[in-house]
Scaffold this active site. Structure first.
Site, PDB file in Angstrom:
ATOM      1  N   ARG A  82      10.356  41.906   0.044  1.00  0.00           N
ATOM      2  CA  ARG A  82      11.101  43.090   0.577  1.00  0.00           C
ATOM      3  C   ARG A  82      10.494  44.567   0.083  1.00  0.00           C
ATOM      4  NH1 ARG A  82      17.135  45.125   0.495  1.00  0.00           N
ATOM      5  NH2 ARG A  82      16.866  46.952   1.194  1.00  0.00           N
ATOM      6  N   ARG A  91      13.994  44.698   7.019  1.00  0.00           N
ATOM      7  CA  ARG A  91      13.735  44.141   5.664  1.00  0.00           C
ATOM      8  C   ARG A  91      13.648  42.529   5.999  1.00  0.00           C
ATOM      9  NH1 ARG A  91      19.565  46.491   4.525  1.00  0.00           N
ATOM     10  NH2 ARG A  91      18.285  48.020   5.506  1.00  0.00           N
ATOM     11  N   ASP A  94      17.770  41.135   2.593  1.00  0.00           N
ATOM     12  CA  ASP A  94      18.689  41.992   1.773  1.00  0.00           C
ATOM     13  C   ASP A  94      19.766  40.956   1.293  1.00  0.00           C
ATOM     14  OD1 ASP A  94      19.938  44.537   1.164  1.00  0.00           O
ATOM     15  OD2 ASP A  94      20.995  44.367   3.016  1.00  0.00           O
ATOM     16  N   ASP A  96      23.331  41.602  -0.934  1.00  0.00           N
ATOM     17  CA  ASP A  96      24.291  42.596  -1.423  1.00  0.00           C
ATOM     18  C   ASP A  96      25.357  41.547  -2.076  1.00  0.00           C
ATOM     19  OD1 ASP A  96      22.814  44.997  -0.257  1.00  0.00           O
ATOM     20  OD2 ASP A  96      23.866  44.718   1.608  1.00  0.00           O
TER      21      ASP A  96
END
Length: 159
Positions: A82, A91, A94, A96
């Site tokens: 990344r 990307r 990711d 989160d």
């Protein structure tokens, strides 16, 4: 602590990055992968003409602190090469933190619940796969949020 993690990728075989990340999430020390969502495809949110995203969510049980978990997730992102060039840019992976039990965290490095959780179909629908009756720390029900957030091209992919 229960941690809900959002996964996304739109570069270099995105589905493979997400599938591999599910395995790697379960390998984080003091952390177990409890459940994974279906895999979804969504239009990119962000600058430029980006490829579509592959999205999913995972439910983890972890003994890590919120910042230790964030560090572990960022290490996984880095292992997938990344690169952070532009906000909301394309990307390879990711990861989160969407929710951590019923905690509300606002710090320089971490905001929980994730600040855009309620506005993103590619977050809400995978979350519903994991916990359809989920109530957020502010008392809002996941089903209410989904009713206010159109699918906006979100497609469930064949597993």
């Amino acid at each position: 602590m229960l941690a809900y993690i959002g996964l996304g990728s739109n570069l270099d075989n995105p589905r493979a990055h997400v599938e591999q990340a599910f395995t790697e999430l379960g390998e984080i020390p003091n952390t177990q992968l409890v459940k994974r969502s279906k895999i979804y495809c969504s239009r990119a949110v962000g600058p430029g003409d980006q490829p579509d995203y592959i999205n999913a969510a995972a439910l983890l049980n972890t003994e890590l602190s919120p910042l230790e978990l964030l560090d572990a997730l960022q290490t996984l992102e880095h292992s997938h090469k990344r690169v952070r060039i532009e906000h909301w840019g394309p990307r390879t992976l990711d990861l989160d933190i969407l929710l951590l039990d019923d905690q509300i965290i606002t710090s320089e490095r971490l905001t929980v619940p994730h600040p855009y959780l309620a506005q993103r179909s590619f977050v809400l629908y995978p979350l519903a796969d994991l916990a359809p009756e989920l109530t957020l720390p502010d008392g809002k029900h996941l089903q209410e949020l989904m009713a206010q957030c159109p699918r906006d091209g979100l497609e469930e992919l064949n597993q």
